[in-house]
Enzyme design. Sequence first.
Site, short mmCIF file in Angstrom:
data_model
loop_
_atom_site.label_atom_id
_atom_site.label_comp_id
_atom_site.label_asym_id
_atom_site.label_seq_id
_atom_site.Cartn_x
_atom_site.Cartn_y
_atom_site.Cartn_z
N HIS A 308 0.72 -1.26 -0.02
CA HIS A 308 -0.10 0.00 0.00
C HIS A 308 1.02 1.35 -0.05
O HIS A 308 2.09 1.14 0.76
CB HIS A 308 -1.00 0.06 1.06
CG HIS A 308 -2.12 0.96 1.29
ND1 HIS A 308 -1.98 2.22 1.17
CD2 HIS A 308 -3.31 0.63 0.72
CE1 HIS A 308 -3.18 2.92 1.20
NE2 HIS A 308 -4.04 1.72 0.51
N ASP A 366 -7.99 -5.28 0.61
CA ASP A 366 -8.65 -6.00 -0.78
C ASP A 366 -8.06 -7.48 -0.66
O ASP A 366 -8.69 -8.24 -1.50
CB ASP A 366 -8.29 -5.33 -1.93
CG ASP A 366 -9.07 -4.42 -2.14
OD1 ASP A 366 -10.26 -4.37 -1.80
OD2 ASP A 366 -8.91 -3.17 -2.81
N1 ACO Z 1 4.20 -7.68 -4.66
C1 ACO Z 1 5.49 -7.55 -5.03
N2 ACO Z 1 6.17 -6.55 -4.84
C2 ACO Z 1 5.73 -5.56 -4.70
C3 ACO Z 1 4.29 -5.27 -4.27
C4 ACO Z 1 3.68 -6.49 -4.60
N3 ACO Z 1 2.06 -6.47 -4.35
N4 ACO Z 1 3.90 -4.03 -4.04
C5 ACO Z 1 5.01 -3.33 -3.90
N5 ACO Z 1 6.14 -3.95 -4.27
C6 ACO Z 1 7.51 -3.79 -4.28
C7 ACO Z 1 7.92 -2.92 -5.60
O1 ACO Z 1 8.30 -3.65 -6.74
C8 ACO Z 1 9.15 -2.03 -5.06
O2 ACO Z 1 10.18 -2.88 -4.93
P1 ACO Z 1 11.68 -2.27 -4.96
O3 ACO Z 1 11.63 -1.23 -4.17
O4 ACO Z 1 12.55 -3.43 -5.06
O5 ACO Z 1 11.57 -1.63 -6.74
C9 ACO Z 1 8.66 -1.90 -3.50
O6 ACO Z 1 7.73 -2.96 -3.13
C10 ACO Z 1 7.61 -0.52 -3.43
O7 ACO Z 1 6.71 -0.76 -4.32
P2 ACO Z 1 6.00 0.75 -5.19
O8 ACO Z 1 5.40 0.26 -6.19
O9 ACO Z 1 7.08 1.55 -5.28
O10 ACO Z 1 4.92 1.21 -4.06
P3 ACO Z 1 3.63 2.08 -4.51
O11 ACO Z 1 3.34 2.80 -3.34
O12 ACO Z 1 4.12 2.80 -5.74
O13 ACO Z 1 2.50 1.04 -4.63
C11 ACO Z 1 0.68 -0.53 -4.55
C12 ACO Z 1 1.51 0.98 -3.76
C13 ACO Z 1 0.34 0.17 -6.13
C14 ACO Z 1 -0.64 -0.75 -3.75
C15 ACO Z 1 1.57 -1.88 -4.81
O14 ACO Z 1 1.92 -2.15 -3.57
C16 ACO Z 1 0.70 -2.81 -5.67
O15 ACO Z 1 0.89 -2.68 -6.80
N6 ACO Z 1 0.21 -3.91 -4.72
C17 ACO Z 1 -0.77 -4.73 -5.56
C18 ACO Z 1 -2.02 -3.90 -5.90
C19 ACO Z 1 -2.89 -3.85 -4.78
O16 ACO Z 1 -2.92 -4.64 -3.86
N7 ACO Z 1 -3.57 -2.66 -4.85
C20 ACO Z 1 -4.63 -2.29 -3.99
C21 ACO Z 1 -4.13 -1.10 -2.98
S1 ACO Z 1 -5.05 -0.84 -1.68
C22 ACO Z 1 -6.51 0.06 -2.42
O17 ACO Z 1 -6.58 0.79 -3.56
C23 ACO Z 1 -7.74 0.08 -1.85
#
Ligand code: ACO
Length: 431
Positions: A308, A366
Amino acid sequence: MTDKYYLIQEDAHQERVQLPVKRPVQGPLAVDVTKLYRNQGLFTYDPGFMSTASCESSITYIDGEAGILEYRGYPIEQLAAEADYIEVAYLLLYGELPNGEQLREFDDIITYHTMLNENLKDFFGGFHYDAHPMAIMVGVVGSLSAFYHDSLDINNPRHREISAHRLIAKMPTIAAASYKHNVGEPIIYPDNDLSYCANLLKMMFATPCEPYQAHPIAVQALNLLFILHADHEQNASTSTVRLAGSSQANPFACLAAGIASLWGPAHGGANEAVLNMLTEIGDVSRIDRYIAKAKDKKDPFRLMGFGHRVYKHYDPRANILREMCRTVLEELADSNNPMFELALRLEEIALKDDYFLARKLYPNVDFYSGIIYRALHIPNNMFTVMFAIARTVGWVSHWMEMMSDPLQRIGRPRQVYMGSPRRDFVPLDQR
Ligand code: ACO
């Protein structure tokens, strides 16, 4: 607002700039850079708004490090345990919990606005039979502005309030009709004797041929899910609603924009994506393979329902939903249990893994909501629609707050231009 000095450095150039600082009731201080360009000729650069507060707001507070979520100051755990969705909707919209009379009056207003203009039904027929219900939602909610002209003066607070009531009331009716179109069944009219959530279930699952009564546990679970999804401060869809509204667009158009933003799998579409992912994993023995895929930077796969932007701790909503998930599966026991077991095991394995620990990736709201929706027999493509219904009150509360904010002006970010420097046009025969 207090003034502080901040140092701005650029290569060899150093300059001390005095910038005002905003002190929130809770949360980190915010450096006010609104006059930075005018006074210093500098932009700030923050793609994805990692460190940028876009507005002042009094609706919802989140402490992502501590896993805290509060609506109007009330902890989400207390609201989830004690309140009804309509009560929470009132709280978000008006800022205070309603007394008995206020609640009855609000409940009546929402109940008596649930019906749609009959001509709107023709819109549904225009969509292809297999249209995704979110596509229908974007279109039909946007079209409401063509029907409700009598509440479209956005500078009139009473008109804004009526539009907010209409949106909260009509969203379940539109959502259920989207579903009925998708499954080829007749649209069911709202039943004013039922609660908000019971009515939605009836409009989705009743047919004109048989009596229908929603299971009380299903109503209770939906009420909880809706409370947890009702608002989440400046998330992508709410910011979209605010940005669209900042140009003075009407609230129905703004909400359609918010629904479009919510649809993405990185936001509200995640609950559908979680279920698809669990189905694809299929068995506990395959979890390790998917954990490895999620960690592989060359693989676009992410563990859906994990991570998140704000929570770097357990999402408090996921904690509450895990328990409800267990209750729903016990009470409405069917073949869904293996999915829950798989989710629990996946969570356990991921939370011991260094990759997820180092990045503070925890289950979000979620991760469990899709499993509950499935147990309520709501199909995968309706999960995000359910989220949209619940979030409508958050969107309209933010829109109303923005519209009455004297500091409100059109949202117009700037950019760091990285394209070609100026060059002269080359005629076609010389290229
Ligand atoms: N699985 C694997 N790796 C992940 C995940 C994941 N679900 N989420 C983040 N990471 C990793 C990224 O690859 C990144 O790694 P790095 O630092 O080695 O490059 C690090 O964790 C940070 O992630 P970001 O993408 O920079 O974080 P951001 O805040 O931009 O993204 C997000 C947040 C979009 C929610 C992301 O965690 C994601 O895509 N999760 C899966 C989708 C999801 O569950 N979305 C629902 C959000 S809650 C809502 O909207 C109600």
